[in-house]
Motif scaffolding. Structure first.
Motif, PDB file in Angstrom:
ATOM      1  N   ASP A 317      11.360  -4.494   6.040  1.00 43.19           N
ATOM      2  CA  ASP A 317      12.241  -3.521   6.858  1.00 43.19           C
ATOM      3  C   ASP A 317      12.477  -2.171   5.982  1.00 43.19           C
ATOM      4  N   CYS A 318      12.152  -2.081   4.849  1.00 47.77           N
ATOM      5  CA  CYS A 318      12.262  -1.064   4.083  1.00 47.77           C
ATOM      6  C   CYS A 318      11.179  -0.066   3.980  1.00 47.77           C
ATOM      7  N   MET A 319       9.924  -0.611   4.503  1.00 50.05           N
ATOM      8  CA  MET A 319       8.499   0.153   4.064  1.00 50.05           C
ATOM      9  C   MET A 319       8.205   0.538   5.486  1.00 50.05           C
ATOM     10  N   CYS A 320       7.421   1.494   5.166  1.00 47.94           N
ATOM     11  CA  CYS A 320       6.622   2.268   6.361  1.00 47.94           C
ATOM     12  C   CYS A 320       5.353   1.692   6.794  1.00 47.94           C
ATOM     13  N   ARG A 321       5.326   1.444   8.114  1.00 45.85           N
ATOM     14  CA  ARG A 321       3.653   1.191   8.434  1.00 45.85           C
ATOM     15  C   ARG A 321       2.848   2.248   8.598  1.00 45.85           C
ATOM     16  N   SER A 322       1.539   1.956   8.041  1.00 45.97           N
ATOM     17  CA  SER A 322       0.674   3.061   7.985  1.00 45.97           C
ATOM     18  C   SER A 322      -0.164   3.297   9.161  1.00 45.97           C
ATOM     19  N   ASN A 323       0.061   2.068  10.263  1.00 44.97           N
ATOM     20  CA  ASN A 323      -0.485   2.221  11.553  1.00 44.97           C
ATOM     21  C   ASN A 323       0.281   1.486  12.441  1.00 44.97           C
ATOM     22  N   LYS A 324       0.255   1.807  13.814  1.00 44.91           N
ATOM     23  CA  LYS A 324       1.082   1.406  14.704  1.00 44.91           C
ATOM     24  C   LYS A 324       0.690  -0.246  15.302  1.00 44.91           C
ATOM     25  N   SER A 325      -0.261  -0.570  14.790  1.00 50.53           N
ATOM     26  CA  SER A 325      -0.852  -1.800  15.346  1.00 50.53           C
ATOM     27  C   SER A 325       0.092  -3.009  15.213  1.00 50.53           C
TER      28      SER A 325
END
Length: 352
Positions: A317-325
């Motif tokens: 929850d506190c981390m970003c996704r590097s892609n939207k898949s």
């Protein structure tokens, strides 16, 4: 505050049930806030469900890990002690382990466990229980079974037990340890074996002068904040008892160190059986401890499950996704791929 004569007690206190859902805040809390313009929520801890929309979860992470800060006085002393720990452990590359030890008198009393202090200990604990929880433990019909409590892994570990566990796990006399704790019960007697096993053990009282600690000594939460700061930066964190301090610290370290931090959380049920076995030899005990340490280290990136605390398990929850898949979490293989699709350490700001 002029409306309330500068008295917080005059402010409307909204008593909210623990773990309330977002909808409750929309339906019940918000209308009252709009009406009053200013409300108070007490008690405040655990008033919001961990099952919340992503934007709310990200806001919580942002508040907890980025926005909140200890006061400058606490932060300055804490960072000073971190630097001193690294200086003293220079022979080990500036690396040290931190141990959260809960063996204060009130903790021992509340646990109702029996140790090896004899009649003096029993008398001390009776007085402490009555002083702190008047009548709670002497209610008619209440049965206290210390043996069962220990077998269930609920007894606080003694300094001696912590020392044996750490030596069994491979930490030797040259290891630098920062001990985070309050005032240890019967410290002169109980701390002696731990200090004998680990002569490089340090505490805030050892690292800081009396003058440096004076502004904080009468405030247990401020002293705990200093301990927290030193523990955050340790190479390994060892927790010996549950509670907010170790849970928040484990989550904070996971957030800071890319989703995984070296944490030793012993299996206290298994540990109690091993320590109470008069026939176990050191070689066998050490093998069990090494397995326990290996199990702690092998957990790696632990993801938050439904209803887990986001403060203890900030990933994902506190981390970003590097892609939207969209990646399924249904199998261990896809789970691993999903973890790798995150860029740990990046924070995604919420949008409202």
């Amino acid at each position: 505050m002029e409306r309330f004569d500068q008295n917080m007690n005059n402010v409307y206190n909204f008593r909210i049930k623990a773990w309330s859902p977002i909808q409750y805040y929309r339906d019940a809390v918000l209308p009252r806030l709009l009406e009053e313009k200013f409300i108070r929520i007490s008690p405040f801890a655990n008033r919001l469900s961990f099952d919340a929309p992503p934007a709310v979860q990200r806001l919580r992470c942002f508040a907890n890990y980025e926005a909140l800060r200890f006061s400058s006085a606490i932060l300055t002393l804490g960072e000073t002690l971190v630097a001193r720990m690294k200086d003293r452990s220079a022979s080990n590359g500036g690396k040290y382990i931190s141990v959260h030890l809960r063996f204060e008198e009130d903790m021992v009393a509340f646990s109702c466990c029996i140790y090896d202090g004899g009649e003096e200990e029993i008398a001390d604990m009776k007085v402490a229980r009555e002083r702190g929880w008047k009548g709670k433990f002497t209610k008619r019909g209440r049965v206290i079974r210390p043996g069962a409590i220990r077998i269930n892994g609920k007894c606080p570990l003694t300094p001696l037990e912590v020392g044996l566990m750490l030596r069994g796990m491979g930490f030797n006399r040259s290891t630098y340890i920062y001990l985070a704790s309050g005032k240890i019960y019967n410290a002169e007697r109980n701390m002696a074996p731990l200090l004998e096993m680990f002569p490089n053990l340090q505490t805030k009282e050892i690292l800081a002068s009396n003058a440096e600690l004076a502004p904080f000594k009468n405030y247990s939460s401020r002293m705990a904040a200093i301990d927290y700061t030193v523990c955050v930066h340790s190479e390994v964190f060892v927790t010996t008892q549950g509670g907010n301090f170790p849970h928040f610290l484990m989550g904070h370290r996971r957030y800071l160190y890319g989703g995984h931090s070296k944490t030793i959380k012993p299996d206290k049920r298994k540990l109690a059986l091993l320590l109470d076995n008069p026939n176990i030899g050191w070689r066998s005990f050490k093998r069990q401890m090494l397995n326990m340490r290996s199990h702690s280290d092998s957990k790696g990136y632990e993801l938050k499950r439904p209803n887990d605390s986001i403060y203890m398990f900030p990933c994902p929850d506190c981390m970003c996704r590097s892609n939207k898949s969209e990646v399924s979490r249904s199998s261990s293989a896809t789970r691993s791929a999903w973890i790798k699709s995150y860029y740990y350490g990046c924070f995604s700001y919420p949008t409202f």
